[in-house]
Design an enzyme around this catalytic site. Structure first.
Site, PDB file in Angstrom:
ATOM      1  N   TYR A  99      -1.769  -9.882   6.200  1.00  0.00           N
ATOM      2  CA  TYR A  99      -1.426  -8.453   6.667  1.00  0.00           C
ATOM      3  C   TYR A  99      -2.685  -7.938   7.273  1.00  0.00           C
ATOM      4  O   TYR A  99      -3.764  -7.585   6.608  1.00  0.00           O
ATOM      5  CB  TYR A  99      -1.228  -7.532   5.531  1.00  0.00           C
ATOM      6  N   ARG A 104      -6.599   0.836   7.648  1.00  0.00           N
ATOM      7  CA  ARG A 104      -7.015   0.913   6.281  1.00  0.00           C
ATOM      8  C   ARG A 104      -8.247   0.017   5.777  1.00  0.00           C
ATOM      9  O   ARG A 104      -9.006   0.543   4.793  1.00  0.00           O
ATOM     10  CB  ARG A 104      -5.483   0.520   5.203  1.00  0.00           C
ATOM     11  N   THR A 160       0.680  -1.055  -0.007  1.00  0.00           N
ATOM     12  CA  THR A 160       0.081  -0.160  -0.047  1.00  0.00           C
ATOM     13  C   THR A 160       0.913   1.275   0.118  1.00  0.00           C
ATOM     14  O   THR A 160       0.600   2.217  -0.608  1.00  0.00           O
ATOM     15  CB  THR A 160      -0.953  -0.069   1.212  1.00  0.00           C
ATOM     16  N   LYS A 208       1.991  -9.722   9.013  1.00  0.00           N
ATOM     17  CA  LYS A 208       2.358  -8.347   9.383  1.00  0.00           C
ATOM     18  C   LYS A 208       1.273  -7.893  10.190  1.00  0.00           C
ATOM     19  O   LYS A 208       0.278  -7.695   9.727  1.00  0.00           O
ATOM     20  CB  LYS A 208       2.659  -7.564   8.148  1.00  0.00           C
ATOM     21  N   ILE A 220       8.105  -4.807   8.852  1.00  0.00           N
ATOM     22  CA  ILE A 220       7.935  -4.411   7.267  1.00  0.00           C
ATOM     23  C   ILE A 220       7.696  -2.617   7.313  1.00  0.00           C
ATOM     24  O   ILE A 220       6.614  -2.302   7.817  1.00  0.00           O
ATOM     25  CB  ILE A 220       6.986  -5.026   6.341  1.00  0.00           C
ATOM     26  N   TYR A 274     -12.992  -2.620   2.962  1.00  0.00           N
ATOM     27  CA  TYR A 274     -14.366  -1.870   2.776  1.00  0.00           C
ATOM     28  C   TYR A 274     -15.405  -2.762   2.829  1.00  0.00           C
ATOM     29  O   TYR A 274     -16.492  -2.479   3.345  1.00  0.00           O
ATOM     30  CB  TYR A 274     -14.339  -1.375   1.274  1.00  0.00           C
TER      31      TYR A 274
END
Length: 295
Positions: free
Chosen positions: A138, A143, A49, A167, A209, A112
């Site tokens: 992840y 987000r 991202t 992550k 990361i 979303y």
């Protein structure tokens, strides 16, 4: 060497440089890759991202990977980001993107749609079956709009063979410690929060990361290596210096913050694709002031 061992330490979520015409700046990307490798990060994460993948076309993603593989030439491992909120479309991405030279895939949880925990599990099960490379989960609820619980992470870790790690960017230390306490042997747990990397490694994570390591690869990776060697006094000295940069990088938008730092360092143009825009002048001026006093 097992994949998990190759991905200890600092991975960098590599930015995508753009020209003033909003084209991918491959010359700058090459310079960034050289900069990161020369400053001793352990591996690179492409198409995350931070690389603004939501505004990259499929052909641009392929171009970035092919260019980066040739540039890196096997000198460090490469992890490729492949995530999305349409499971069926995501499975097609695995057929289209060149992954033969990738060490692993990093796949963000669906955004979303806000699926249930069962929906997240079933999504990742299909992703792992479709991926030709090991998969790193992840979890980034800031987000995606939905947290992947410790229970779901552990279920995936125990029941889906091709999933090798996570992550974790929930910022929830209790959740992170639950995963670390109950994870199966060999399951890799990486920090997804630069500002929390030090305490999270102290709890047992194997690395991070990082966004900040785009701009400060040597300093940040030295901090992480110190943590992994239980040299926390040395790590705190480095981390204390970098703390203001974490705040500035995420004050408005990622990657606008880190791109501003890299622009001041002469690595890239300060260009993003809409809907992201460069930092406002007050935040940019604060970055200039920090750079003037610390570089």
């Amino acid at each position: 060497m097992q994949v998990q061992d190759q991905l200890r330490g600092t991975g960098v979520a590599v930015i995508t440089p753009f020209t003033k015409e909003s084209k991918i700046d491959f010359s700058a990307l090459g310079n960034v890759i050289d900069f990161l490798i020369c400053n001793k990060v352990e591996y690179l994460v492409l198409l995350g991202t931070t690389g603004e993948t939501p505004v990259l076309s499929s052909s641009e993603k392929i171009e970035i990977l092919e260019y980066a593989y040739e540039k890196i030439a096997g000198s460090v491992p490469v992890v490729v980001g492949i995530g999305g909120n349409d499971t069926a479309h995501l499975l097609e991405d695995f057929k289209q993107l060149p992954l033969e030279k990738a060490t692993a895939v990093l796949s963000a949880a669906p955004y979303y749609n806000k699926p249930s925990q069962e929906g997240i599990f079933q999504h990742y099960k299909l992703v792992a079956e479709a991926s030709p490379q090991p998969v790193i989960l992840y979890n980034v609820p800031g987000r995606t709009g939905r947290n992947m619980t410790a229970g779901t992470t552990l279920r995936l870790a125990n029941e889906v063979p091709n999933i090798i790690g996570i992550k974790e960017a929930s910022g929830d230390m209790a959740q992170c410690m639950q995963i670390l306490k109950d994870r199966p042997d060999g399951f890799l747990v990486l920090s997804g929060d630069d500002a929390l990397a030090l305490p999270q490694i102290a709890c047992g994570m194997e690395g991070v990361i990082s966004v900040a390591a785009n701009a400060f690869p040597l300093e940040f990776s030295n901090m992480v290596r110190s943590c992994l060697s239980n040299e926390y006094a040395a790590a705190r000295v480095i981390n204390d210096k970098l703390i203001p940069t974490y705040d500035l990088m995420f004050a408005e938008n990622n990657p606008a913050g880190v791109k501003a730092f890299m622009y001041k360092m002469g690595l890239i143009d300060n260009q993003l694709r809409l809907p992201n825009v460069p930092l406002s002048q007050p935040v940019y001026s604060a970055i200039e002031a920090w750079m003037a006093n610390n570089r």
